[in-house]
Design a protein around this motif. Sequence first.
Motif, PDB file in Angstrom:
ATOM      1  N   GLN A   1      27.901  51.206  75.722  1.00 62.31           N
ATOM      2  CA  GLN A   1      28.347  50.366  76.875  1.00 62.31           C
ATOM      3  C   GLN A   1      27.727  48.940  76.692  1.00 62.31           C
ATOM      4  N   GLU A   2      26.518  48.976  76.175  1.00 68.39           N
ATOM      5  CA  GLU A   2      26.069  47.589  75.967  1.00 68.39           C
ATOM      6  C   GLU A   2      26.721  46.847  74.878  1.00 68.39           C
ATOM      7  N   ILE A   3      26.852  47.494  73.877  1.00 68.87           N
ATOM      8  CA  ILE A   3      27.623  46.912  72.602  1.00 68.87           C
ATOM      9  C   ILE A   3      28.837  46.444  73.115  1.00 68.87           C
ATOM     10  N   ASP A   4      29.622  47.314  73.872  1.00 68.20           N
ATOM     11  CA  ASP A   4      30.846  46.813  74.375  1.00 68.20           C
ATOM     12  C   ASP A   4      30.946  45.517  75.309  1.00 68.20           C
ATOM     13  N   ARG A   5      30.054  45.373  76.113  1.00 70.18           N
ATOM     14  CA  ARG A   5      29.836  44.431  77.041  1.00 70.18           C
ATOM     15  C   ARG A   5      29.573  43.087  76.018  1.00 70.18           C
ATOM     16  N   ARG A   6      28.623  43.448  75.182  1.00 68.23           N
ATOM     17  CA  ARG A   6      28.153  42.053  74.382  1.00 68.23           C
ATOM     18  C   ARG A   6      29.367  41.589  73.460  1.00 68.23           C
ATOM     19  N   VAL A   7      29.940  42.551  72.797  1.00 68.79           N
ATOM     20  CA  VAL A   7      30.859  42.287  71.698  1.00 68.79           C
ATOM     21  C   VAL A   7      32.051  41.456  72.804  1.00 68.79           C
ATOM     22  N   LYS A   8      32.234  42.098  73.898  1.00 67.96           N
ATOM     23  CA  LYS A   8      33.650  41.288  74.487  1.00 67.96           C
ATOM     24  C   LYS A   8      33.051  40.019  75.337  1.00 67.96           C
ATOM     25  N   GLN A   9      32.080  39.925  75.455  1.00 67.62           N
ATOM     26  CA  GLN A   9      31.540  38.578  76.031  1.00 67.62           C
ATOM     27  C   GLN A   9      31.604  37.680  74.816  1.00 67.62           C
ATOM     28  N   VAL A  10      30.983  37.806  73.975  1.00 64.20           N
ATOM     29  CA  VAL A  10      31.118  37.014  72.655  1.00 64.20           C
ATOM     30  C   VAL A  10      32.562  36.652  72.149  1.00 64.20           C
ATOM     31  N   ALA A  11      33.301  37.634  72.196  1.00 65.69           N
ATOM     32  CA  ALA A  11      34.711  37.581  71.777  1.00 65.69           C
ATOM     33  C   ALA A  11      35.395  36.605  72.688  1.00 65.69           C
ATOM     34  N   GLU A  12      35.106  36.565  73.905  1.00 64.93           N
ATOM     35  CA  GLU A  12      35.683  35.696  74.874  1.00 64.93           C
ATOM     36  C   GLU A  12      35.291  34.158  74.543  1.00 64.93           C
ATOM     37  N   ILE A  13      33.777  34.294  74.479  1.00 67.55           N
ATOM     38  CA  ILE A  13      33.534  32.813  74.208  1.00 67.55           C
ATOM     39  C   ILE A  13      34.217  32.069  72.831  1.00 67.55           C
ATOM     40  N   LEU A  14      34.340  32.932  71.753  1.00 69.03           N
ATOM     41  CA  LEU A  14      34.889  32.352  70.581  1.00 69.03           C
ATOM     42  C   LEU A  14      36.548  32.587  70.638  1.00 69.03           C
ATOM     43  N   GLU A  15      37.048  32.951  71.568  1.00 66.67           N
ATOM     44  CA  GLU A  15      38.591  33.198  71.725  1.00 66.67           C
ATOM     45  C   GLU A  15      39.212  34.315  70.658  1.00 66.67           C
ATOM     46  N   ILE A  16      38.375  35.168  70.408  1.00 66.45           N
ATOM     47  CA  ILE A  16      38.926  36.022  69.361  1.00 66.45           C
ATOM     48  C   ILE A  16      39.282  37.623  70.118  1.00 66.45           C
ATOM     49  N   GLY A  17      39.183  37.747  71.375  1.00 70.48           N
ATOM     50  CA  GLY A  17      39.250  38.797  72.415  1.00 70.48           C
ATOM     51  C   GLY A  17      40.478  39.464  71.917  1.00 70.48           C
ATOM     52  N   ASP A  18      41.730  38.629  71.315  1.00 67.67           N
ATOM     53  CA  ASP A  18      42.837  39.494  71.189  1.00 67.67           C
ATOM     54  C   ASP A  18      42.922  40.117  69.861  1.00 67.67           C
ATOM     55  N   TYR A  19      42.014  39.726  68.876  1.00 62.56           N
ATOM     56  CA  TYR A  19      42.136  40.399  67.604  1.00 62.56           C
ATOM     57  C   TYR A  19      41.022  41.404  67.281  1.00 62.56           C
ATOM     58  N   LEU A  20      40.357  41.868  68.260  1.00 62.95           N
ATOM     59  CA  LEU A  20      39.336  42.914  68.282  1.00 62.95           C
ATOM     60  C   LEU A  20      39.601  44.177  67.420  1.00 62.95           C
ATOM     61  N   ARG A  21      40.962  44.643  67.531  1.00 62.34           N
ATOM     62  CA  ARG A  21      41.297  45.853  66.759  1.00 62.34           C
ATOM     63  C   ARG A  21      42.008  45.506  65.513  1.00 62.34           C
ATOM     64  N   ARG A  22      42.000  43.962  64.750  1.00 66.21           N
ATOM     65  CA  ARG A  22      42.507  43.905  63.680  1.00 66.21           C
ATOM     66  C   ARG A  22      41.549  44.046  62.522  1.00 66.21           C
ATOM     67  N   ALA A  23      42.116  43.948  61.411  1.00 70.22           N
ATOM     68  CA  ALA A  23      41.179  44.152  60.198  1.00 70.22           C
ATOM     69  C   ALA A  23      41.134  42.669  59.680  1.00 70.22           C
ATOM     70  N   PRO A  24      39.897  42.329  58.952  1.00 68.32           N
ATOM     71  CA  PRO A  24      39.874  40.802  58.801  1.00 68.32           C
ATOM     72  C   PRO A  24      41.000  40.328  57.986  1.00 68.32           C
ATOM     73  N   ARG A  25      41.370  41.271  56.814  1.00 64.67           N
ATOM     74  CA  ARG A  25      42.463  40.718  56.101  1.00 64.67           C
ATOM     75  C   ARG A  25      43.697  40.252  57.008  1.00 64.67           C
ATOM     76  N   GLN A  26      43.929  40.669  58.319  1.00 63.63           N
ATOM     77  CA  GLN A  26      45.066  40.244  59.053  1.00 63.63           C
ATOM     78  C   GLN A  26      44.944  38.944  60.085  1.00 63.63           C
ATOM     79  N   LEU A  27      43.441  38.400  59.477  1.00 63.24           N
ATOM     80  CA  LEU A  27      43.345  37.178  60.389  1.00 63.24           C
ATOM     81  C   LEU A  27      43.460  35.746  59.402  1.00 63.24           C
TER      82      LEU A  27
END
Lengths: 357, 294
Positions: A108-134
């Motif tokens: 749960q803590e991992i999930d919270r932190r990843v989502k928080q940072v993803a929000e700061i960096l505006e990458i929340g929409d790509y969390l399920r993607r593989a790096p090559r799709q970015l």
Amino acid sequence: MADIELSNVKKSYGATDVIHGIDWHIADGEFVVIVGPSGCGKSTLLRMIAGLERITQGDIAIGGQVVNKLEPADRDIAMVFQNYALYPHMTVYKNMAYSLKIRGVGKQEIDRRVKQVAEILEIGDYLRRAPRQLSGGQRQRVAMGRAIVREPSVFLFDEPLSNLDAKLRVQMRLEIKRLQERLGITSVYVTHDQVEAMTLGHRLMVLNNGHVEQLGTPIDLYENPATQFVAGFIGSPSMNFLDATMGERGQSVNFAADASLGLSGDYSDHEGKTVTVGLRPEHLEIADPSQPHTSLNVQVVEHLGADTLVHGAFSQDALELTVRLKGVQSFSRNEVIPLSISPQNVHLFDKTTGQRL
Amino acid sequence: MLKRVHFGPSALPYLLVAPQIIITLIFFIWPASQALYQSLLIQDAFGLSTEFVWFENFKELFTDEHYFGAFKRTIIFSFSVAALSMGFALTLAAMADRVIKGATTYRTLLIWPYAVAPVLAGALWVFMLDPTLGIFTYMLGSFGYEWNHKLNGNEAMLLVIFASAWKQVAYNFLFFLAGMQAIPKSLIEAAAIDGAGPVRRFITIVFPLISPTTFFLLVLNVVYAFFETFGIVHTVTQGGPAKATEILVYKVFNDGFIGLDLGGSAAQSVILMLIVIVLTVVQFRYVERKVEYT
Ligand SMILES: Nc1ncnc2c1ncn2[C@@H]1O[C@H](COP(=O)(O)OP(=O)(O)O)[C@@H](O)[C@H]1O
Ligand SMILES: [Mg+2]
């Protein structure tokens, strides 16, 4: 949160010395930049701090603890690589969660932190993607995100922007600066790009062939370069360097019979000496013809819009000189324009050692 | 509109591909078609009469307990060979990947077994594990273990597995090492900074990233174990004791040349051909899939 202390740090590969004894204290929360031409040893120095290269001699301490013998994992650092080094077989989410999972942080803590940072960096929409799709810029953000979720005490960056196109580079540069200010984590940033270095760093280390040329704030380096190398490296277009002879009582420098510049400051010890004169293109200005001035024979004009670069020949010896003038200005080839520079903007360097006089 | 490249009426292109086509025809297409034809015939043991029987030989095979025994044995054998040689090669490659000094020497030494002919590889192991003279037999004896692969079917199987796997280690090693060295160093460094130790890095980063290589080698090794181990079996056990090591390729030989059941033997080789075709198709479909390192 930690400071970094380098004491006489050296690195050799076999008989080749790459880093020649560096002393440096980086304060807690500071953003410092190591800048220098390619191959000068920037990456090597950074990688020694990271623990990816052995330290040949000297000590590196992070947060007061000597880390020479510690594994990278035990140094509480995070690093952003030039090629991002994202794990290609993991999603963005897993890339960011990897280090937390290893550290045994709860799901749960991992999930919270990843989502928080993803929000700061505006990458929340790509969390399920593989790096090559970015795209390149998105990968760059993920690489930053992976470093940030760790909440390390030190950030290390090795030319993180050099794979991006020019526009994105400027944008990410600003973002990195904001992020560092917001998080307040001690950061060491390596780049060969002096503009990046000047804009990002609280303090800069100019490295040349494994030697420190100068340490200081961006303004320090710009206004009082300690060596000819630093003077030429910082600023764009580069400083003009011209050979000249010191005039009577060191009050002027003479180029040829027809050209000389007045100096401010006391150089009387150097009377008659041959020196290298450094003039920044942006410090040269068009003179009032009725006042004392020198002349430039215009060869090439480059229009940048905001500025105009004029390349020409100066004095009877036809020394090459570049001048940066504000706004749009037009000159024809071989036109002679009067130039002047205020005495405090004339830099003098020893012709043999390159040290500032 | 599609544009076509037109070749002039020149004989040169045909001339250039001719050697390859001739070799394929003589050594592959011709024997294969013969086998296909033979598999539809029944010939008496003296070769006096031949009868065209359609799929009679195949029907017989599918009801033959011995054939299914050999099939099962071959599958166990193949996967054991693949697992053993790949596992060993992977371990060696993981270690070689970390070696910096003397890496070339190390690699060269490891490649040698591949240059050894199957028959010799077999002979080597037979010598080392000879029930009366073998050095390994002697060593096992001093631990109180009586090794005799001439009597014990399981030991015979183990021996052919070891001999076959040993020969393939070098090849697998090369591919694994190449696969590992293609992984950007910064990925491993990033994982190290993220806190993963060498074992964890191997499991979570290196192994998943070389999975295309692993899959490729798995198919390759199974093909090798199915078809190219004849020489080893022939020198080591001749399929014995009591057919304990009679794998499919060896059964083809045994039934055809020793048992003189040409039709049945041809039917078996046709089935083997189908298997190799399927494996090759699988191979080509997946070799395309490459991991992108970004
Ligand atoms: N593993 C190595 N073995 C030998 N020389 C190396 C090695 N790594 C780097 N060097 C040398 O060290 C010098 C500094 O390299 P590096 O730190 O990568 O430079 P920079 O990052 O400033 O471009 C270069 O001259 C390079 O050739
Ligand atoms: Mg570098």
